[in-house]
Design a protein around this motif. Structure first.
Motif, PDB file in Angstrom:
ATOM      1  N   GLY A   2      33.063  33.326  30.857  1.00 52.26           N
ATOM      2  CA  GLY A   2      33.182  34.064  32.110  1.00 52.26           C
ATOM      3  C   GLY A   2      31.884  34.730  32.505  1.00 52.26           C
ATOM      4  O   GLY A   2      30.952  34.843  31.724  1.00 52.26           O
ATOM      5  N   GLN A   3      31.823  35.148  33.723  1.00 51.49           N
ATOM      6  CA  GLN A   3      30.636  35.771  34.286  1.00 51.49           C
ATOM      7  C   GLN A   3      30.374  37.129  33.641  1.00 51.49           C
ATOM      8  O   GLN A   3      31.286  37.891  33.369  1.00 51.49           O
ATOM      9  CB  GLN A   3      30.837  35.956  35.793  1.00 51.49           C
ATOM     10  CG  GLN A   3      29.649  36.526  36.507  1.00 51.49           C
ATOM     11  CD  GLN A   3      29.903  36.616  38.004  1.00 51.49           C
ATOM     12  OE1 GLN A   3      30.991  36.358  38.475  1.00 51.49           O
ATOM     13  NE2 GLN A   3      28.888  36.976  38.735  1.00 51.49           N
ATOM     14  N   ASP A   4      29.109  37.449  33.394  1.00 50.16           N
ATOM     15  CA  ASP A   4      28.734  38.754  32.859  1.00 50.16           C
ATOM     16  C   ASP A   4      28.715  39.754  34.004  1.00 50.16           C
ATOM     17  O   ASP A   4      27.769  39.819  34.774  1.00 50.16           O
ATOM     18  CB  ASP A   4      27.367  38.673  32.183  1.00 50.16           C
ATOM     19  CG  ASP A   4      26.950  40.005  31.575  1.00 50.16           C
ATOM     20  OD1 ASP A   4      25.857  40.042  30.990  1.00 50.16           O
ATOM     21  OD2 ASP A   4      27.698  40.987  31.690  1.00 50.16           O
ATOM     22  N   ALA A   5      29.770  40.530  34.117  1.00 48.86           N
ATOM     23  CA  ALA A   5      29.919  41.454  35.231  1.00 48.86           C
ATOM     24  C   ALA A   5      28.900  42.580  35.193  1.00 48.86           C
ATOM     25  O   ALA A   5      28.580  43.162  36.223  1.00 48.86           O
ATOM     26  CB  ALA A   5      31.333  42.032  35.234  1.00 48.86           C
ATOM     27  N   TYR A  68      37.243  46.867  37.772  1.00 46.71           N
ATOM     28  CA  TYR A  68      37.240  47.809  36.655  1.00 46.71           C
ATOM     29  C   TYR A  68      38.196  48.946  36.950  1.00 46.71           C
ATOM     30  O   TYR A  68      38.244  49.445  38.067  1.00 46.71           O
ATOM     31  CB  TYR A  68      35.845  48.381  36.443  1.00 46.71           C
ATOM     32  CG  TYR A  68      34.813  47.315  36.213  1.00 46.71           C
ATOM     33  CD1 TYR A  68      34.759  46.624  35.006  1.00 46.71           C
ATOM     34  CD2 TYR A  68      33.903  46.982  37.207  1.00 46.71           C
ATOM     35  CE1 TYR A  68      33.825  45.624  34.801  1.00 46.71           C
ATOM     36  CE2 TYR A  68      32.957  45.990  37.008  1.00 46.71           C
ATOM     37  CZ  TYR A  68      32.927  45.308  35.803  1.00 46.71           C
ATOM     38  OH  TYR A  68      32.000  44.327  35.606  1.00 46.71           O
ATOM     39  N   ILE A  69      38.914  49.392  35.937  1.00 43.93           N
ATOM     40  CA  ILE A  69      39.741  50.591  36.039  1.00 43.93           C
ATOM     41  C   ILE A  69      38.886  51.706  35.438  1.00 43.93           C
ATOM     42  O   ILE A  69      38.683  51.760  34.218  1.00 43.93           O
ATOM     43  CB  ILE A  69      41.074  50.424  35.315  1.00 43.93           C
ATOM     44  CG1 ILE A  69      41.841  49.243  35.912  1.00 43.93           C
ATOM     45  CG2 ILE A  69      41.887  51.719  35.410  1.00 43.93           C
ATOM     46  CD1 ILE A  69      43.095  48.863  35.156  1.00 43.93           C
ATOM     47  N   SER A  84      36.555  42.108  23.979  1.00 44.97           N
ATOM     48  CA  SER A  84      36.761  40.670  24.109  1.00 44.97           C
ATOM     49  C   SER A  84      37.312  40.296  25.486  1.00 44.97           C
ATOM     50  O   SER A  84      38.141  41.005  26.055  1.00 44.97           O
ATOM     51  CB  SER A  84      37.745  40.184  23.040  1.00 44.97           C
ATOM     52  OG  SER A  84      38.051  38.816  23.222  1.00 44.97           O
ATOM     53  N   SER A  85      36.866  39.154  25.999  1.00 46.98           N
ATOM     54  CA  SER A  85      37.440  38.648  27.240  1.00 46.98           C
ATOM     55  C   SER A  85      38.701  37.829  26.971  1.00 46.98           C
ATOM     56  O   SER A  85      39.376  37.416  27.895  1.00 46.98           O
ATOM     57  CB  SER A  85      36.414  37.836  28.036  1.00 46.98           C
ATOM     58  OG  SER A  85      35.811  36.878  27.229  1.00 46.98           O
ATOM     59  N   ALA A 101      32.797  41.094  31.723  1.00 47.17           N
ATOM     60  CA  ALA A 101      33.987  40.292  32.021  1.00 47.17           C
ATOM     61  C   ALA A 101      35.199  40.695  31.181  1.00 47.17           C
ATOM     62  O   ALA A 101      36.333  40.570  31.633  1.00 47.17           O
ATOM     63  CB  ALA A 101      33.686  38.812  31.837  1.00 47.17           C
ATOM     64  N   GLY A 102      34.985  41.208  29.977  1.00 49.61           N
ATOM     65  CA  GLY A 102      36.090  41.639  29.128  1.00 49.61           C
ATOM     66  C   GLY A 102      36.781  42.901  29.615  1.00 49.61           C
ATOM     67  O   GLY A 102      37.813  43.287  29.080  1.00 49.61           O
ATOM     68  N   ALA A 103      36.213  43.548  30.632  1.00 50.34           N
ATOM     69  CA  ALA A 103      36.782  44.795  31.158  1.00 50.34           C
ATOM     70  C   ALA A 103      37.371  44.614  32.552  1.00 50.34           C
ATOM     71  O   ALA A 103      37.579  45.590  33.268  1.00 50.34           O
ATOM     72  CB  ALA A 103      35.707  45.877  31.174  1.00 50.34           C
ATOM     73  N   LEU A 104      37.654  43.388  32.962  1.00 50.51           N
ATOM     74  CA  LEU A 104      38.191  43.133  34.302  1.00 50.51           C
ATOM     75  C   LEU A 104      39.716  43.059  34.285  1.00 50.51           C
ATOM     76  O   LEU A 104      40.323  42.399  33.434  1.00 50.51           O
ATOM     77  CB  LEU A 104      37.613  41.837  34.873  1.00 50.51           C
ATOM     78  CG  LEU A 104      36.116  41.877  35.182  1.00 50.51           C
ATOM     79  CD1 LEU A 104      35.615  40.492  35.578  1.00 50.51           C
ATOM     80  CD2 LEU A 104      35.802  42.896  36.261  1.00 50.51           C
TER      81      LEU A 104
END
Length: 163
Positions: A2-5, A68-69, A84-85, A101-104
């Motif tokens: 996934g994309q690196d946000a 993001y929350i 982890s994503s 991406a693991g925090a989306l």
């Protein structure tokens, strides 16, 4: 993976008003464990009946329905523990300063769900429909009434995320 946000976190499209996230059936709210204004990285999220300014969150859109929350007081965001994503069932939800991406997450208002990018959902640990105070939050793939949520204003009035 996934994309690196984190490389484009300044390019968000929408930031919600600060509010609270209430457990749909149990009526308690998401808090950082201990209720700190500036919790340490990896502080677990729990549900509790108390309300105070240190348990306010907002949604910061990143891409489409995903974002993001963010814990308003600290600026940290909700993560699966370890970042982890593709976390496993039962992975604790924590606050952390990193955005990637693991925090989306996305909100599903029709079904009252909060979904992680991995397709797992916010759950009170054990999935109880009326969990006690200080029950930790985890990610899990199951869908049932014990894992439904509603976003409310600071006055505890249900509100849509996008206004």
């Amino acid at each position: 993976m996934g994309q690196d946000a984190s490389k484009t976190s300044g390019d968000h499209k929408y930031v919600s008003i600060p509010g609270m996230i209430r457990h749909w059936s149990g009526g308690k709210f998401i808090h950082p464990m201990g209720g700190s204004e500036n919790p340490d990285n990896d502080t677990k999220l729990v549900i509790h009946e108390a309300t105070h300014p240190n348990m306010r969150f907002r949604f910061v859109q990143f891409e489409g329905p995903w974002g993001y929350i963010e814990h308003v007081a600290s600026g940290k965001v909700v993560h699966p523990q370890g970042g982890s994503s593709d976390p496993g069932n039962g992975t604790a939800l924590v606050l952390h300063e990193a955005r990637h991406a693991g925090a989306l997450f996305a909100f599903d208002y029709e079904n009252h769900l909060i979904q992680h990018r991995s397709s797992k959902y916010f759950h009170p640990e054990g999935g109880n429909v009326s969990p006690p105070n200080d029950t930790e939050l985890v990610l899990h793939e199951d869908v049932h009434d014990g894992m439904r949520w509603v976003v409310v204003t600071v006055d505890n009035v249900e509100t849509p995320l996008y206004m």
